[in-house]
Write a protein that holds these residues in place. Structure first.
Motif, short mmCIF file in Angstrom:
data_model
loop_
_atom_site.label_atom_id
_atom_site.label_comp_id
_atom_site.label_asym_id
_atom_site.label_seq_id
_atom_site.Cartn_x
_atom_site.Cartn_y
_atom_site.Cartn_z
N LEU A 77 6.92 15.90 48.24
CA LEU A 77 6.29 14.80 47.50
C LEU A 77 6.29 15.05 45.99
O LEU A 77 6.36 14.11 45.20
CB LEU A 77 4.85 14.64 48.01
N ASP A 78 6.22 16.29 45.59
CA ASP A 78 6.02 16.66 44.19
C ASP A 78 6.93 15.93 43.20
O ASP A 78 6.45 15.39 42.20
CB ASP A 78 6.16 18.18 44.02
N PRO A 79 8.25 15.87 43.43
CA PRO A 79 9.10 15.20 42.43
C PRO A 79 8.91 13.69 42.34
O PRO A 79 9.44 13.06 41.42
CB PRO A 79 10.52 15.55 42.89
N TYR A 80 8.14 13.13 43.26
CA TYR A 80 7.87 11.69 43.22
C TYR A 80 6.54 11.37 42.52
O TYR A 80 6.29 10.21 42.20
CB TYR A 80 7.84 11.12 44.64
N ILE A 81 5.71 12.40 42.31
CA ILE A 81 4.40 12.16 41.70
C ILE A 81 4.14 12.99 40.46
O ILE A 81 3.15 12.79 39.77
CB ILE A 81 3.26 12.42 42.72
N ARG A 82 5.04 13.93 40.15
CA ARG A 82 4.86 14.81 38.99
C ARG A 82 6.13 14.82 38.15
O ARG A 82 7.21 15.13 38.66
CB ARG A 82 4.55 16.25 39.44
N ALA A 83 6.01 14.49 36.88
CA ALA A 83 7.17 14.60 35.99
C ALA A 83 7.59 16.06 35.92
O ALA A 83 6.75 16.97 35.91
CB ALA A 83 6.82 14.07 34.61
N ARG A 84 8.90 16.29 35.88
CA ARG A 84 9.41 17.66 35.81
C ARG A 84 8.89 18.36 34.56
O ARG A 84 8.73 17.75 33.50
CB ARG A 84 10.94 17.68 35.80
N THR A 85 8.60 19.64 34.68
CA THR A 85 8.04 20.42 33.59
C THR A 85 9.06 21.42 33.05
O THR A 85 10.12 21.64 33.66
CB THR A 85 6.80 21.19 34.06
N TYR A 86 8.71 22.04 31.96
CA TYR A 86 9.53 23.12 31.42
C TYR A 86 9.80 24.16 32.50
O TYR A 86 10.92 24.71 32.60
CB TYR A 86 8.80 23.78 30.24
N TYR A 87 8.81 24.44 33.36
CA TYR A 87 8.94 25.49 34.36
C TYR A 87 9.93 25.11 35.46
O TYR A 87 10.57 26.00 36.04
CB TYR A 87 7.56 25.84 34.93
#
Length: 406
Positions: free
Chosen positions: A377-387
């Protein structure tokens, strides 16, 4: 997390602490609107009903049982659900009522600060605005702070906790509003949370005070950090290292230490040399600039234009979220059965002891499935980060604190 980590070994709970955890879940389910009066857990439970009192601490955004439950599960992320609850219990020294008040208040605060729908959802994606839109001054300042390299995660300490380095000399409170600074702080904390898994579920903060001057002092952000780590992200700090504090800092410290909760104050250590740092961080994990062997230096990796394209796929996101909701409902069912079996076993029903273990095992299995589901689910609800871009956080939640992708 491995299959042999049942709930007791996961948290190293004694019998009394396990009962406190079960009481906490009973209160949570009551707030979620579960008809506990008709449940086996409630029939066999002696847990006092604090629902009315706890509802008095709910924010407007979490007043309804559905909204409260949604906010709770959104805050759990990839954690074992018990790990989230245990942070609040430990922070309040196992006083269940006070821990629940703290949890309820923290969930309301998350809504008021738009943690899920802005801090996490937008994040660094503001680097690429939709056609016809421009970044606000605060969004510009948010990105500028990441580009400055004033803070980043690199390596782990001797306890296996990620080291979050804050280079204080690079901070100038005049360059961004307090709101922009708060957004940057919260985005960093939420990013670090994705890297924390049992048993290394706390962070090491290294404040590099080299070159610090009065122009770098920001009382607002210090007070904000103290407040959020004490009340909103309890039991997230493992140790704090204040490195090479100059003489001018000691007058400021006399003010700051008066703001500190005793628990947080006990985690603070002052270091003045490489040998002092090596008491906490292995030389191989310490950057060369601090006397270690790691020659890596921070360089911000700019967001890519299409890296958040999956966030537009509403159909796929909804499907994964529905899978998560189903797993959460199953976890609720088995948690209530676990509570009921434990209550019966404690009253002398020997046949229930086996049921306690069976329900604990089932809860662990579901917690593992919830973790796997979260990373889908993460890539659908969180913008990608530097990490993500640096390779520190992998697509399945795997973490490499020494990743050095340029």
């Amino acid at each position: 997390m491995t299959a042999d980590l049942d709930i007791i070994s996961l948290a190293k709970l004694n019998a009394q602490e396990q009962r406190k955890l079960q009481e906490a879940w009973v209160h949570i389910y009551r707030l979620c609107g579960i008809d506990d009066k008709a449940s086996d857990a409630d029939k066999k439970s002696t847990v006092p009903d604090l629902t009315a009192k706890l509802r008095g601490h709910l924010s407007e955004q979490t007043k309804s049982p559905e909204a409260f439950r949604e906010r709770l599960w959104a805050s759990i992320l990839a954690d074992h659900p018990d790990a989230t609850i245990l942070r609040f219990l430990r922070a309040r020294k196992w006083d269940v009522e006070q821990a629940m008040i703290m949890l309820v208040s923290a969930l309301g605060w998350r809504g008021e600060h738009h943690i899920d729908d802005a801090v996490i959802y937008k994040g660094e994606s503001v680097a690429h605005m939709p056609s016809g839109k421009t970044r606000s001054a605060d969004e510009e300042a948010f990105l500028a702070q990441y580009r400055s390299g004033k803070s980043y995660v690199r390596g782990t300490d001797k306890e296996g906790r990620p080291v979050y380095v804050i280079r204080v000399r690079l901070h100038d409170p005049r360059l961004q509003t307090p709101e922009a600074m708060e957004a940057y702080v919260l985005h960093n904390i939420e990013s670090i949370k994705t890297m924390l898994t049992f048993p290394n579920d706390k962070a090491c903060l290294l404040f590099d005070m080299t070159g610090f001057g009065l122009k770098n002092m920001d009382f607002h952000v210090v007070k904000f950090l103290v407040q959020v780590f004490e009340a909103r992200y309890p039991e997230t700090l493992g140790v704090v290292l204040i490195h090479k504090a100059p003489f001018v800092f000691w007058g400021i410290w006399s003010i700051i230490k008066g703001w500190l909760d005793p628990v947080i104050a006990s985690k603070i250590n002052f270091t003045s040399s490489t040998s002092h740092l090596l008491n906490f961080i292995e030389k191989s994990q310490l950057q060369r600039s601090y006397g270690g062997e790691d020659d890596w230096e921070y360089k911000y990796i700019e967001p890519l234009p299409e890296e958040n394209s999956r966030m537009q796929d509403v159909e796929k996101r909804t499907k994964i979220q529905e899978e998560r909701n189903d797993l959460a409902r199953q976890f609720d069912t088995h948690t209530l059965a676990w509570v009921a079996a434990a209550a019966a076993a404690s009253s002398g029903d020997k046949t229930e002891a086996k049921a306690v273990k069976e329900q604990a095992d089932k809860r662990l299995e579901l917690a593992q499935q919830l973790r796997a589901n979260y990373w889908k689910l993460d890539p659908y609800i969180r913008a990608r980060t530097y990490y993500h871009r640096a390779g520190v956080v992998g697509s399945g939640g795997e973490v490499d604190f020494r990743a050095a992708r340029a």
